[in-house]
Scaffold this active site. Structure first.
Site, PDB file in Angstrom:
ATOM      1  N   SER A 100     -18.403 -16.512  40.594  1.00  0.00           N
ATOM      2  CA  SER A 100     -19.101 -15.306  41.044  1.00  0.00           C
ATOM      3  C   SER A 100     -18.327 -14.710  42.209  1.00  0.00           C
ATOM      4  O   SER A 100     -18.488 -15.132  43.359  1.00  0.00           O
ATOM      5  CB  SER A 100     -20.546 -15.621  41.465  1.00  0.00           C
ATOM      6  OG  SER A 100     -21.156 -14.459  42.010  1.00  0.00           O
ATOM      7  N   GLU A 101     -17.464 -13.751  41.902  1.00  0.00           N
ATOM      8  CA  GLU A 101     -16.652 -13.128  42.949  1.00  0.00           C
ATOM      9  C   GLU A 101     -17.511 -12.422  43.980  1.00  0.00           C
ATOM     10  O   GLU A 101     -17.191 -12.406  45.181  1.00  0.00           O
ATOM     11  CB  GLU A 101     -15.651 -12.159  42.327  1.00  0.00           C
ATOM     12  CG  GLU A 101     -14.505 -12.816  41.597  1.00  0.00           C
ATOM     13  CD  GLU A 101     -14.877 -13.406  40.250  1.00  0.00           C
ATOM     14  OE1 GLU A 101     -14.113 -14.226  39.715  1.00  0.00           O
ATOM     15  OE2 GLU A 101     -15.958 -13.037  39.726  1.00  0.00           O
TER      16      GLU A 101
ATOM     17  N   HIS B 157      -5.375  -8.880  33.381  1.00  0.00           N
ATOM     18  CA  HIS B 157      -4.712  -9.807  34.296  1.00  0.00           C
ATOM     19  C   HIS B 157      -3.365  -9.257  34.758  1.00  0.00           C
ATOM     20  O   HIS B 157      -2.522 -10.016  35.242  1.00  0.00           O
ATOM     21  CB  HIS B 157      -4.481 -11.163  33.626  1.00  0.00           C
ATOM     22  CG  HIS B 157      -5.731 -11.892  33.249  1.00  0.00           C
ATOM     23  ND1 HIS B 157      -6.491 -11.550  32.163  1.00  0.00           N
ATOM     24  CD2 HIS B 157      -6.361 -12.948  33.821  1.00  0.00           C
ATOM     25  CE1 HIS B 157      -7.529 -12.365  32.070  1.00  0.00           C
ATOM     26  NE2 HIS B 157      -7.478 -13.226  33.067  1.00  0.00           N
TER      27      HIS B 157
END
Length: 333
Positions: free
Chosen positions: A65-66, A135
């Site tokens: 959970s950023e 990414h």
């Protein structure tokens, strides 16, 4: 910040980051280090290996959970801690960006200076072969647009060590953007220990009189190779590596362009809205005379292809830098 006499160690980029984190945890007892897979696994790229073993519960793993990682760091920093948190990919900081834009950078302002948020966010960005579109993004310009946030991008083991410590020592929220393509590079002699420098500044990597080239982050070594090729054919370039984008060393760039009269900015981010536009704007607004219009070289406005042979056709290359420099030098206003 004075410390013991510096020593020299042979370290690659990732090992230099590890050494800086170790020193930070030793120097500031209030510091914490945490993120996804940071503690027991030693980091997804192995950069935080053995730190949990040395510093115990001050180094710990978190849920995926950023938003919780960055938000808890804001609260911890307000209460006297000095957290260092890792977000695996810069792409994932977007999940927690509210905690950066609306919380971390506002702490000092909304508390009338009574509180601060001395937190450091470590992350990495850029394209490597086979990376997917989620990414591969280079988002430094997005974060430099946020007043109150400090942003740096090291590209050498020495700067990986020095800039991270400067970030942790800073009482403002600071984003350290590394590059996974550099973590396992060649070892270099790194001075460890000694003074911790304040944030800010740039690096003059090469000197020449025909044009000024500005770059930062992962492309820096590629651009250095291009500058060496240009020198071999008689074109001399000032190469300025902007290791800090916020604050940006405008004076160094303007002074160089005042002497060369030409400017090329190279970055891996896409061109539209990239920080290269800010560099060009500052130079033009300074009124320094230019021999030819300045130029940006970056990624076209598209997603980075996952296929290596496709990404190689759109990302800046040494040949592309050489060609752009040749055109600038051969063109007269």
């Amino acid at each position: 910040m004075p410390d013991a006499m510096p020593e020299t160690a042979s370290l690659n980029f990732g090992q230099a980051v590890n050494a800086a984190l170790r020193r930070a945890l030793q120097t500031w007892p209030e510091s914490l280090l945490y993120g996804e897979d940071v503690a027991k696994p030693g980091g997804v790229f192995g950069v935080t290996r053995k730190l949990r073993r040395e510093f115990g519960e001050r180094v710990f793993d978190t849920p995926i959970s950023e938003s919780a990682i960055i938000g808890s760091a804001v609260g911890a920093a307000m209460m006297g801690r000095r957290p260092i948190v890792e977000i695996m990919w810069i792409d994932f900081t977007l999940v927690g960006i509210d905690q950066v834009i609306n919380q971390a950078v506002n702490v000092r302002y909304v508390s009338r200076g009574a509180l601060a948020a001395p937190l450091t966010i470590r992350t990495q960005q850029g394209s490597t072969p086979g990376s997917c579109a989620q990414h591969s993004q280079s988002l430094e310009a997005l974060f430099t647009h946020i007043p109150g946030l400090r942003v740096c991008l090291p590209s050498t083991p020495q700067d990986a060590y020095d800039l991270l410590l400067s970030a942790v020592a800073c009482d403002d929220p600071t984003l350290v953007i590394e590059a996974r393509g550099l973590y396992n590079g060649e070892r270099e002699d790194v001075r460890i220990g000694g003074d911790i420098a304040p944030i800010g500044g740039s690096r003059l990597r090469h000197q020449g009189s025909d044009l000024t080239i500005v770059t930062w982050g992962a492309p820096s070594r590629m651009v250095t190779s291009a500058v060496e090729s240009l020198a071999a054919e008689g074109i001399g370039a000032d190469l300025i590596e902007a290791v800090w984008l916020a604050p940006f060393d405008t004076g160094a760039v303007v002074d160089s362009v005042a002497r060369t009269g030409r400017l090329l900015v190279v970055h891996e981010a896409n061109v539209t809205g990239g920080f290269g536009a800010e560099v060009l704007a500052r130079v033009v607004e300074s009124g320094v005379p230019l021999r030819t219009p300045p130029r940006r070289l970056g990624l076209p406005d598209l997603r980075v292809p996952a296929a290596p042979h496709l990404s190689a056709t759109v990302l800046p290359t040494a040949d592309g830098v050489v060609a752009a420099a040749r055109r600038l030098v051969s063109t007269q206003s």
